[in-house]
Design an enzyme around this catalytic site. Structure first.
Site, PDB file in Angstrom:
ATOM      1  N   LYS A  41      -1.189   1.159  10.002  1.00 32.89           N
ATOM      2  CA  LYS A  41      -2.481   1.707  10.406  1.00 32.89           C
ATOM      3  C   LYS A  41      -3.142   0.797  11.435  1.00 32.89           C
ATOM      4  O   LYS A  41      -2.827  -0.381  11.549  1.00 32.89           O
ATOM      5  CB  LYS A  41      -3.403   1.881   9.191  1.00 32.89           C
ATOM      6  CG  LYS A  41      -2.848   2.861   8.164  1.00 32.89           C
ATOM      7  CD  LYS A  41      -2.663   4.234   8.751  1.00 32.89           C
ATOM      8  CE  LYS A  41      -2.029   5.173   7.740  1.00 32.89           C
ATOM      9  NZ  LYS A  41      -1.506   6.377   8.379  1.00 32.89           N
ATOM     10  N   CYS A  42      -4.089   1.373  12.158  1.00 32.33           N
ATOM     11  CA  CYS A  42      -4.860   0.705  13.198  1.00 32.33           C
ATOM     12  C   CYS A  42      -5.385  -0.636  12.685  1.00 32.33           C
ATOM     13  O   CYS A  42      -5.849  -0.697  11.545  1.00 32.33           O
ATOM     14  CB  CYS A  42      -6.017   1.607  13.601  1.00 32.33           C
ATOM     15  SG  CYS A  42      -7.073   0.929  14.866  1.00 32.33           S
ATOM     16  N   PRO A  43      -5.238  -1.690  13.447  1.00 28.73           N
ATOM     17  CA  PRO A  43      -4.813  -1.792  14.847  1.00 28.73           C
ATOM     18  C   PRO A  43      -3.340  -2.190  15.021  1.00 28.73           C
ATOM     19  O   PRO A  43      -2.912  -2.448  16.138  1.00 28.73           O
ATOM     20  CB  PRO A  43      -5.711  -2.895  15.388  1.00 28.73           C
ATOM     21  CG  PRO A  43      -5.796  -3.864  14.237  1.00 28.73           C
ATOM     22  CD  PRO A  43      -5.848  -2.960  12.996  1.00 28.73           C
TER      23      PRO A  43
END
Length: 81
Positions: A14-16
């Site tokens: 997941k981000c980042p």
């Protein structure tokens, strides 16, 4: 001449992380290399092209298929001259 593509499977991250790992891979790749990034992070199709614009990499293609996105990125060749 463009070099063969490498595949970076970032599904499950997941981000980042997808953007950071794609950037690291592009910096390590030889000039002219295509990098195929596969991700299921819904923010990656926004974050990764944005990172590419900031860092001087090219986004060749972005294709979404249900919950996954495949992006082809390129570490451009230096300008002739």
């Amino acid at each position: 001449m463009d070099q063969a593509a490498d595949i970076l499977d970032l599904r499950g991250l997941k981000c980042p992380l997808p953007s950071l790992l794609a950037r690291r891979a592009l910096y390590r790749a030889p000039r002219g290399t295509h990098l195929t990034v596969v991700t299921d992070d819904p923010l990656a199709p926004i974050d990764i092209p944005h990172m590419c614009r900031q860092e001087g990499f090219e986004v060749v293609k972005v294709a979404q298929n249900r919950d996954e996105t495949e992006m082809i990125l390129r570490n451009p060749c230096p300008a002739n001259g």
